[in-house]
Write a protein that holds these residues in place. Structure first.
Motif, PDB file in Angstrom:
ATOM      1  N   SER A   1       0.848  -1.193   0.000  1.00 13.48           N
ATOM      2  CA  SER A   1       0.000   0.000   0.000  1.00 13.48           C
ATOM      3  C   SER A   1       0.882   1.242   0.000  1.00 13.48           C
ATOM      4  N   ASP A   2       0.302   2.330  -0.496  1.00 20.61           N
ATOM      5  CA  ASP A   2       1.028   3.588  -0.545  1.00 20.61           C
ATOM      6  C   ASP A   2       1.337   4.118   0.855  1.00 20.61           C
ATOM      7  N   GLN A   3       0.600   3.595   1.813  1.00 21.58           N
ATOM      8  CA  GLN A   3       0.724   4.129   3.166  1.00 21.58           C
ATOM      9  C   GLN A   3       1.813   3.425   3.974  1.00 21.58           C
ATOM     10  N   GLU A   4       2.481   2.444   3.372  1.00 21.98           N
ATOM     11  CA  GLU A   4       3.497   1.703   4.116  1.00 21.98           C
ATOM     12  C   GLU A   4       4.479   2.669   4.770  1.00 21.98           C
ATOM     13  N   PHE A   5       4.756   2.409   6.041  1.00 21.15           N
ATOM     14  CA  PHE A   5       5.548   3.352   6.825  1.00 21.15           C
ATOM     15  C   PHE A   5       6.733   2.637   7.442  1.00 21.15           C
ATOM     16  N   PHE A   6       7.873   3.285   7.465  1.00 18.55           N
ATOM     17  CA  PHE A   6       9.059   2.719   8.097  1.00 18.55           C
ATOM     18  C   PHE A   6       9.406   3.543   9.328  1.00 18.55           C
ATOM     19  N   HIS A   7       9.568   2.865  10.444  1.00 21.38           N
ATOM     20  CA  HIS A   7       9.878   3.577  11.683  1.00 21.38           C
ATOM     21  C   HIS A   7      11.350   3.926  11.743  1.00 21.38           C
ATOM     22  N   ALA A   8      11.662   4.918  12.572  1.00 18.04           N
ATOM     23  CA  ALA A   8      13.047   5.375  12.724  1.00 18.04           C
ATOM     24  C   ALA A   8      13.960   4.176  12.961  1.00 18.04           C
ATOM     25  N   GLY A   9      15.088   4.127  12.234  1.00 14.81           N
ATOM     26  CA  GLY A   9      16.061   3.070  12.448  1.00 14.81           C
ATOM     27  C   GLY A   9      15.809   1.817  11.624  1.00 14.81           C
ATOM     28  N   GLU A  10      14.597   1.659  11.090  1.00 21.69           N
ATOM     29  CA  GLU A  10      14.299   0.486  10.267  1.00 21.69           C
ATOM     30  C   GLU A  10      15.131   0.527   8.989  1.00 21.69           C
ATOM     31  N   ARG A  11      15.432  -0.655   8.466  1.00 22.37           N
ATOM     32  CA  ARG A  11      16.249  -0.731   7.267  1.00 22.37           C
ATOM     33  C   ARG A  11      15.370  -0.436   6.033  1.00 22.37           C
ATOM     34  N   VAL A  12      15.766   0.550   5.235  1.00 27.79           N
ATOM     35  CA  VAL A  12      14.995   0.883   4.022  1.00 27.79           C
ATOM     36  C   VAL A  12      15.904   0.839   2.804  1.00 27.79           C
ATOM     37  N   GLY A  13      15.312   0.551   1.640  1.00 33.64           N
ATOM     38  CA  GLY A  13      16.039   0.580   0.376  1.00 33.64           C
ATOM     39  C   GLY A  13      15.777   1.916  -0.303  1.00 33.64           C
ATOM     40  N   VAL A  14      16.852   2.603  -0.700  1.00 32.84           N
ATOM     41  CA  VAL A  14      16.692   3.926  -1.314  1.00 32.84           C
ATOM     42  C   VAL A  14      17.241   3.898  -2.739  1.00 32.84           C
ATOM     43  N   LEU A  15      16.405   4.304  -3.681  1.00 30.27           N
ATOM     44  CA  LEU A  15      16.867   4.488  -5.058  1.00 30.27           C
ATOM     45  C   LEU A  15      17.379   5.914  -5.172  1.00 30.27           C
TER      46      LEU A  15
ATOM     47  N   LEU B   1      24.358   4.058  -9.954  1.00 31.34           N
ATOM     48  CA  LEU B   1      24.851   2.871  -9.261  1.00 31.34           C
ATOM     49  C   LEU B   1      24.087   1.644  -9.682  1.00 31.34           C
ATOM     50  N   ASP B   2      22.875   1.898 -10.216  1.00 28.23           N
ATOM     51  CA  ASP B   2      22.050   0.832 -10.729  1.00 28.23           C
ATOM     52  C   ASP B   2      21.652  -0.208  -9.688  1.00 28.23           C
ATOM     53  N   ARG B   3      21.577   0.174  -8.458  1.00 27.58           N
ATOM     54  CA  ARG B   3      20.930  -0.697  -7.481  1.00 27.58           C
ATOM     55  C   ARG B   3      20.422   0.170  -6.329  1.00 27.58           C
ATOM     56  N   VAL B   4      19.505  -0.427  -5.585  1.00 28.57           N
ATOM     57  CA  VAL B   4      18.911   0.265  -4.453  1.00 28.57           C
ATOM     58  C   VAL B   4      19.848   0.086  -3.265  1.00 28.57           C
ATOM     59  N   LEU B   5      20.107   1.167  -2.525  1.00 26.04           N
ATOM     60  CA  LEU B   5      21.047   1.109  -1.398  1.00 26.04           C
ATOM     61  C   LEU B   5      20.285   1.068  -0.072  1.00 26.04           C
ATOM     62  N   ASP B   6      20.869   0.390   0.888  1.00 25.92           N
ATOM     63  CA  ASP B   6      20.227   0.309   2.208  1.00 25.92           C
ATOM     64  C   ASP B   6      20.629   1.472   3.115  1.00 25.92           C
ATOM     65  N   TYR B   7      19.656   1.978   3.832  1.00 24.44           N
ATOM     66  CA  TYR B   7      19.878   3.022   4.846  1.00 24.44           C
ATOM     67  C   TYR B   7      18.981   2.723   6.036  1.00 24.44           C
ATOM     68  N   ARG B   8      19.170   3.517   7.082  1.00 25.19           N
ATOM     69  CA  ARG B   8      18.220   3.453   8.189  1.00 25.19           C
ATOM     70  C   ARG B   8      17.205   4.581   8.026  1.00 25.19           C
ATOM     71  N   ALA B   9      15.955   4.281   8.312  1.00 29.16           N
ATOM     72  CA  ALA B   9      14.921   5.319   8.252  1.00 29.16           C
ATOM     73  C   ALA B   9      15.280   6.418   9.251  1.00 29.16           C
ATOM     74  N   PRO B  10      14.991   7.672   8.907  1.00 27.39           N
ATOM     75  CA  PRO B  10      15.401   8.793   9.764  1.00 27.39           C
ATOM     76  C   PRO B  10      14.512   8.905  11.002  1.00 27.39           C
ATOM     77  N   GLU B  11      14.932   9.758  11.864  1.00 25.71           N
ATOM     78  CA  GLU B  11      14.139  10.068  13.049  1.00 25.71           C
ATOM     79  C   GLU B  11      12.746  10.510  12.590  1.00 25.71           C
ATOM     80  N   GLY B  12      11.716  10.008  13.242  1.00 21.93           N
ATOM     81  CA  GLY B  12      10.357  10.363  12.824  1.00 21.93           C
ATOM     82  C   GLY B  12       9.835   9.414  11.761  1.00 21.93           C
ATOM     83  N   GLY B  13      10.711   8.545  11.229  1.00 19.58           N
ATOM     84  CA  GLY B  13      10.280   7.576  10.222  1.00 19.58           C
ATOM     85  C   GLY B  13      10.009   8.193   8.865  1.00 19.58           C
ATOM     86  N   CYS B  14       9.575   7.359   7.928  1.00 16.16           N
ATOM     87  CA  CYS B  14       9.243   7.868   6.592  1.00 16.16           C
ATOM     88  C   CYS B  14       8.314   6.908   5.884  1.00 16.16           C
TER      89      CYS B  14
END
Ligand code: ADP
Ligand code: ZN
Length: 731
Positions: free
Chosen positions: A2-16, A21-34
């Motif tokens: 769903s479009d509403q999927e939410f990642f909490h602060a610190g959760e592992r997210v894939g960022v394009l 680089l031609d691949r999605v990189l892993d980061y931690r979700a920021p404070e406040g989530g995203c």
């Protein structure tokens, strides 16, 4: 997902990210989530780059080293259909996702915080003393009911000086506020009266409006002769879309984006829409991008890249002049906006309208096959009739040397001059002369970096290479034999034709329209609107005059060289010539006075010239379709071009030969490879170019096979490989 999927602060997210680089990189979700789809800024090495939360992280990167997203940008997250559209477009065009994301974020300052500026609104009090100027200001505000303006907008609108506004503020009749710099676009009102449509127009408009209301995907080919009112008809589809509360996009070839068109839209909906094109300022672009995402721009009029704007709820895409070759992007991401419009519409359940007087064979065939709906407008609106078309047989005309306007064409022009009507001469060649030759040794001046002859531009007093843009002064001494004073121009360009017209008609006001003669697109557009008003008797133009302009006083079109487009080996040569000639001819007689089109040709019995003159369009398309079908070429087969380039010719050929030898993945789908062969322009900017052509049947997984085929390629040194799916130009 769903479009509403939410990642909490610190959760592992894939960022394009927008980085290659031609691949999605892993980061931690920021404070406040995203949220999924959020636009973010992430650290990459020492830099901060733009990215989008693409999904959960992959988990294959050491979590101790995982860095955090810097921040979430203050813009609406990318919607799921946009992410799907970018992915599908990347698969189709074999483009890396990072390049697709760059296309979708081409607005400066996206990561800047929202900046503020001063605006004015109607205040609570009345002015103590009413003056004309004050009354105009208040009337302007009333007219736009409740809207706020910047001081500059308001003083322009009411035609008053800034001091009038200051006085009104002091008396409380105007109120000053701070507002975000990027204001919503004024509301467009679909309920304002439209023009009274003819029966045919109304019927077509109803079908389109109904389709838009249904809210599902569908594509319609709206074919109508130039001047039949296609614009009026599709504006009614736009009205239906606005009524449904969804957004609409009108794509125009870049050069057709004129003030005249915007005025028509304003007349229909009561306000100007958002504009997106290369001439727009950075601030305008940022405003469009943000407002489109918030749903605060109901309608965008744009060039091809507006397809990649982050619409909140896109319900309708119009592709006007859908056959236009400028819809194919030939640089960077090679996509065809017409095809991408259809893809985007599928993803967001929107309607597409492809409008043209001379559709591409692709769209014509899709309509024949029942994939597209087809609507026809057969007659010009009102008293206007289609121009009468005739060939001038150049084999029997007597022309002095170094002139190109035949006596027959010249006398037709004289008649127009006497009657105060306009004539247009069409020649698809920029510059003064296409070739500069040494009369002593026969040497032709060529570009030092390209396999191309230099074109004389007398206006700039230089020779120019139309491939790389390199210029040099006109030589007085032959660069080859060193004889002096023997260099001479050969053949006509639009500037030279201008000189000939000026000599032949010294009393006439002559306008030469070629993109390179104007400092800016704006200057060119201004000149065109002057001509529309009648401030020229003879217009000379290159391709750009064929596009959508409406010259009411124009009654004669003369094509200087109708054979020009037929000479190449391009598979679309016949189609292009047919379209271009019919479009150019369609410029004549758009108002009450009938028009005439005269085509100068050395081969008037050529089947394409005959088809152009007879106006038997269906006959032409059927014959052309049969030929392409027999040859198994588009739209009845698939093609892809592979261009290899580099500064070292043997290395480029070695790569080409290696590809041709290892064609297993292509043979697996029954596709053939042709080449390697030198590309039609074998050298551009010092880089040698070698081409391979892939031909396949329709319906095979061509892109997938090509990916597997080129995957093992190691591009050493400055070697480059570009894939062009469905190539339009073979250069
Ligand atoms: P196209 O897009 O097919 O070339 P346009 O929509 O530009 O045609 O129409 C050509 C001209 O005729 C325009 O000036 C347009 O305003 C006018 N026109 C077309 N239909 C109508 C109508 N129903 N009522 C009034 N003017 C019309
Ligand atoms: Zn060059």
């Amino acid at each position: 997902m769903s479009d509403q999927e939410f990642f909490h602060a610190g959760e592992r997210v894939g960022v394009l990210t927008t980085q290659p680089l031609d691949r999605v990189l892993d980061y931690r979700a920021p404070e406040g989530g995203c949220f999924l789809g959020a636009y973010v800024e992430v650290p990459l090495g020492p830099r901060r780059v733009l990215g989008v939360i693409w999904g959960p992280g992959q988990g294959d990167f050491d979590s101790a080293k995982l860095r955090s997203v810097n921040r979430v940008l203050d813009v609406a997250p990318m919607r799921i259909e946009m992410r799907q559209f970018l992915s599908r477009a990347a698969d189709y065009t074999l483009t890396p996702m990072s390049s697709m994301l760059r296309l979708a974020t081409r607005a400066p300052g996206l990561s800047d915080p929202v900046s503020m500026r001063k605006i004015l609104r109607r205040g609570a009090s009345e002015p103590e003393r009413m003056t004309d100027a004050r009354a105009r200001v208040l009337a302007a505000l009333d007219e736009y009911g409740g809207l706020a303006f910047t001081p500059k907008e308001l003083s322009d609108l009411a035609g008053v000086t800034p001091s009038v506004l200051k006085g009104l503020v002091k008396q409380g009749a105007l109120r000053e506020e701070e507002a975000p710099r990027d204001l919503p676009y004024p509301h467009l009102d679909p309920e304002l009266p439209s023009k009274t449509l003819t029966e045919d127009q109304a019927e077509a408009a109803n079908v389109l409006a109904q389709a838009v209301q249904n809210g599902a995907y569908g594509t319609t080919l709206l074919k109508g002769v130039t001047g039949s009112g296609k614009t009026e008809v599709y504006l009614e589809a736009v009205a239906a879309c606005l009524r449904a509360g969804r957004q609409a996009l009108v794509l125009l070839p870049e050069i057709a984006l004129t003030a005249e068109f915007l005025t028509r839209v304003e007349a229909r909906f009561g306000a100007t829409p958002a504009e997106w094109h290369s001439g727009a300022t950075m601030t305008e672009r940022r405003r469009v991008w943000r407002m489109v995402g918030q749903g605060n721009a109901q309608l965008v009029i744009g060039a091809r890249s507006s397809l990649f704007l982050p619409f909140r709820d896109l319900g309708l895409i119009i592709v006007d002049e859908e056959h236009d070759t400028s819809y194919k992007q030939e640089d960077g991401v090679l996509y065809n906006a017409r095809d991408m419009a259809v893809l985007r519409a599928v993803m967001c359940s929107a309607q597409v309208v492809l409008a043209s007087a001379t559709p591409s064979l692709e769209s014509w065939a899709n309509a024949e096959a029942g994939k597209y709906r087809r609507l026809d407008l057969a007659a010009r609106y009102g008293a206007a009739v289609l121009p009468e078309m005739r060939a001038i047989d150049m084999r029997v005309e007597k022309l002095p040397s170094a002139t190109w306007i035949s006596p027959t064409l010249r006398s037709a022009m004289s008649k127009r001059l006497e009657r105060g009507e306009q004539s247009l001469l069409f020649l698809n060649r920029r510059g003064f002369a296409p070739v500069t030759i040494c009369r002593a040794c026969g040497n032709q001046v060529a570009c030092d970096h390209c396999d191309a002859r230099m074109v004389e531009h007398r206006f700039q007093n230089r020779l120019m290479c139309h491939q790389c843009g390199e210029t040099k002064p006109l030589p007085t001494v032959c660069p080859s034999c060193e004889v002096e004073g023997k260099m001479a121009p050969v053949g006509p360009g639009i500037e030279r034709l201008g000189e000939e017209a000026a000599l032949a008609f010294p009393e006439a006001r002559i306008a030469v329209l070629s993109s390179d003669l104007f400092g800016s697109a704006r200057a060119l557009k201004e000149r065109i609107s002057e001509i529309v008003k009648g401030e020229a008797d003879i217009i000379l133009g290159t391709q750009l005059v064929a596009k959508g302009h409406n010259f009411p006083l124009l009654t004669l079109v003369g094509v200087i060289d109708a054979d020009l487009g037929l000479q190449g080996s391009d598979l679309r040569a016949a189609e292009r010539t047919f379209q271009l000639m019919r479009q150019v001819a369609g410029r004549a007689g758009r108002a009450e006075k009938p028009g005439e089109a005269l085509l100068q040709s050395f081969q008037p019995e050529h089947p394409v010239i005959r088809a152009i003159l007879s106006g038997d369009e269906e006959g032409f398309w059927k014959a052309e379709a049969a030929e392409r079908q027999a040859a198994g070429v588009p739209p009845y087969g698939r093609m892809a071009g592979i261009i290899l380039s580099g500064s070292d010719l043997p290395a480029v050929f070695d790569l080409g030969n290696a590809l041709a030898r290892n064609d297993g993945p292509l043979r697996a789908i029954g596709a053939q490879v042709y080449g390697p062969a030198p590309a039609p322009i074998a050298r551009i900017r010092g880089r040698h170019r070698v081409r391979l052509l892939v031909k396949a049947a329709k319906g095979v997984p061509l892109q997938e096979a090509i990916s597997r085929w080129i995957a093992p390629c190691r591009l050493k040194g400055d070697l480059r490989l570009n894939v062009d799916i469905d190539p339009q130009n073979f250069f």
